[in-house]
Design an enzyme around this catalytic site. Structure first.
Site, PDB file in Angstrom:
ATOM      1  N   HIS A   1       3.127  -3.296   7.004  1.00  0.00           N
ATOM      2  CA  HIS A   1       2.061  -2.328   6.719  1.00  0.00           C
ATOM      3  C   HIS A   1       1.896  -1.367   7.895  1.00  0.00           C
ATOM      4  O   HIS A   1       2.370  -1.614   9.007  1.00  0.00           O
ATOM      5  CB  HIS A   1       0.713  -3.048   6.538  1.00  0.00           C
ATOM      6  CG  HIS A   1       0.620  -3.858   5.297  1.00  0.00           C
ATOM      7  ND1 HIS A   1      -0.236  -3.562   4.270  1.00  0.00           N
ATOM      8  CD2 HIS A   1       1.273  -4.984   4.924  1.00  0.00           C
ATOM      9  CE1 HIS A   1      -0.111  -4.446   3.311  1.00  0.00           C
ATOM     10  NE2 HIS A   1       0.800  -5.338   3.679  1.00  0.00           N
TER      11      HIS A   1
ATOM     12  N   HIS B   1       0.872  -1.179   0.000  1.00  0.00           N
ATOM     13  CA  HIS B   1       0.000   0.000   0.000  1.00  0.00           C
ATOM     14  C   HIS B   1       0.908   1.227   0.000  1.00  0.00           C
ATOM     15  O   HIS B   1       1.730   1.401   0.912  1.00  0.00           O
ATOM     16  CB  HIS B   1      -0.923  -0.010   1.220  1.00  0.00           C
ATOM     17  CG  HIS B   1      -1.886  -1.157   1.180  1.00  0.00           C
ATOM     18  ND1 HIS B   1      -2.091  -2.014   2.230  1.00  0.00           N
ATOM     19  CD2 HIS B   1      -2.697  -1.589   0.171  1.00  0.00           C
ATOM     20  CE1 HIS B   1      -2.988  -2.929   1.879  1.00  0.00           C
ATOM     21  NE2 HIS B   1      -3.362  -2.691   0.634  1.00  0.00           N
TER      22      HIS B   1
ATOM     23  N   GLU C   1       1.216  -5.134  11.125  1.00  0.00           N
ATOM     24  CA  GLU C   1       0.617  -3.798  11.206  1.00  0.00           C
ATOM     25  C   GLU C   1       1.371  -3.041  12.298  1.00  0.00           C
ATOM     26  O   GLU C   1       1.391  -3.465  13.455  1.00  0.00           O
ATOM     27  CB  GLU C   1      -0.873  -3.895  11.563  1.00  0.00           C
ATOM     28  CG  GLU C   1      -1.717  -4.561  10.492  1.00  0.00           C
ATOM     29  CD  GLU C   1      -1.895  -3.706   9.246  1.00  0.00           C
ATOM     30  OE1 GLU C   1      -1.549  -2.512   9.278  1.00  0.00           O
ATOM     31  OE2 GLU C   1      -2.374  -4.245   8.229  1.00  0.00           O
TER      32      GLU C   1
ATOM     33  N   GLU D   1       1.719   3.735   3.047  1.00  0.00           N
ATOM     34  CA  GLU D   1       2.123   3.192   4.357  1.00  0.00           C
ATOM     35  C   GLU D   1       3.646   3.296   4.445  1.00  0.00           C
ATOM     36  O   GLU D   1       4.376   2.356   4.146  1.00  0.00           O
ATOM     37  CB  GLU D   1       1.594   1.771   4.496  1.00  0.00           C
ATOM     38  CG  GLU D   1       0.064   1.751   4.404  1.00  0.00           C
ATOM     39  CD  GLU D   1      -0.542   0.360   4.450  1.00  0.00           C
ATOM     40  OE1 GLU D   1       0.200  -0.626   4.592  1.00  0.00           O
ATOM     41  OE2 GLU D   1      -1.781   0.273   4.343  1.00  0.00           O
TER      42      GLU D   1
END
Ligand SMILES: O=C(O)CCC(=O)N[C@@H](CCC(=O)O)C(=O)O
Ligand SMILES: [Zn+2]
Length: 336
Positions: A151, A59, A215, A62
């Site tokens: 991420h 992404h 994450e 990010e």
């Protein structure tokens, strides 16, 4: 520093390097494979037997993990880090990184495991290229295969740093890897209970790697990641790359969760009944009407201890608009 250590700069500028292979004075080889992809090979005598895939920028907005990989690669290219592992660095979606957006047309992290064949456009081609380059990297038999897909999340989180562990039937979870995550600053792990079309799910189920989506905090633009503390993760990655153990600080036990339900957005009528600033891991009471869609479809919380992660009513129709998760029952997890 070797010019290939500037992979991030090259990628953001859309430049192909003139020299595709460079050697450090110690004999570590850096090889540019395609846009945003660089393979590091240690001298054979110091090879620890680990193949480590580090990806970020799947992404494009990010940026904290992209900056982390940039630091690691610059350290290798300047001989501050002396690799004993083979490492593949991947910046997943260069065009989205240049634009500072999650994706351009299609979310690449929904295009793995053959989904790219069902879509057209540069991101479908990129997902296919990422599969090929990863499959080739992980093709050597008898080596340890590990993949971290890094991420940051759209929203804040009650648990700041957590991992998502893909699923394959009858495959035990690795105790060693869970402990490594804990030492790397990860506080919780979501254990998937079915397959998926993400990058980590692909390398886990199709390439036999131990794979995790990590994450690591909230997504912010380049240079604005002071609040994302990646020190423990960086230390673990440096140690993995150099083939050494690290002293680990005392850390709390990992909180384990499983997926109770995936909330899929079917139509433009989909509505999610959550405040716009709801944080990941927010608890939802039993009986709570979480979402509604066309023809009276309703998602009402029935599970005890349910929490929501990744709520996003703006996804395209047919995609996941959130995950309802619950604490994993002790003993319910097959750990090898
Ligand atoms: O913050 C969000 O809503 C999404 C953050 C994100 O990009 N998460 C990954 C998770 C991948 C996985 O399920 O392994 C994603 O949605 O692709
Ligand atoms: Zn992401």
């Amino acid at each position: 520093m070797l010019a290939l250590g500037r992979l991030l700069e090259l990628t953001l500028a859309g430049h192909e390097p003139a020299a595709k292979i460079q050697l450090t004075p110690e004999g570590t080889r850096l090889r540019w494979l395609m846009e945003g992809a660089l393979e590091v090979t240690p001298p054979a005598v110091t090879d620890s037997g680990l193949d480590l895939l580090l990806s970020a920028g799947i992404h494009g907005n990010e940026t904290a993990p992209i900056e982390l990989l940039d630091r690691l690669l610059q350290d290798i290219a300047s001989s501050r880090l002396k690799p004993h592992a083979r490492v593949l660095f991947l910046f997943g979606n260069p065009e989205a990184m240049r634009r500072g957006e999650r994706y351009v047309e299609h979310d690449i992290n929904r295009l793995f495991d053959g989904q790219h064949d069902l879509h057209a456009g540069p991101e479908a081609i990129r997902a296919s290229d990422l599969e090929h380059v990863s499959a080739s990297f992980f093709s050597q038999p008898g080596r340890i295969r590990l993949h971290y897909d890094l991420h940051t999340a759209i929203r804040g989180s009650k648990i700041e740093q957590f991992a998502l562990y893909p699923y394959q039937p009858d495959r035990p979870r690795s105790h060693v890897e869970l402990e490594r995550l804990r030492a790397a600053g990860i506080d919780a792990v979501l254990l998937y209970n079915k397959g998926s079309v993400t990058f980590s799910a692909y390398t886990y189920a199709k390439l036999g790697a131990e794979s995790f989506t990590l994450e690591l905090g909230k997504a912010r633009p380049f240079g604005q990641n002071q609040q994302v503390n990646l020190d423990l993760l960086e230390q673990q990655l440096q140690a993995l790359i150099e083939g050494r153990a690290v002293e680990t600080a005392e850390r709390p036990a990992l909180q384990l969760f499983t997926v109770a339900r995936e909330v899929i957005k079917h139509t433009d009528d989909f509505k999610m009944h959550l405040p716009a600033d709801v944080e990941n891991f927010s608890e939802l009471p039993e009986g709570y009407l979480l979402a509604e869609d066309i023809a009276g479809t309703r998602w009402v919380v029935e599970e005890q201890g349910a929490r929501i992660i990744f709520p996003n009513p703006k996804v395209r129709n047919g995609l996941r608009a959130g995950l309802l998760i619950t604490p994993a029952a002790p003993g319910s997890v097959l750990i090898g």
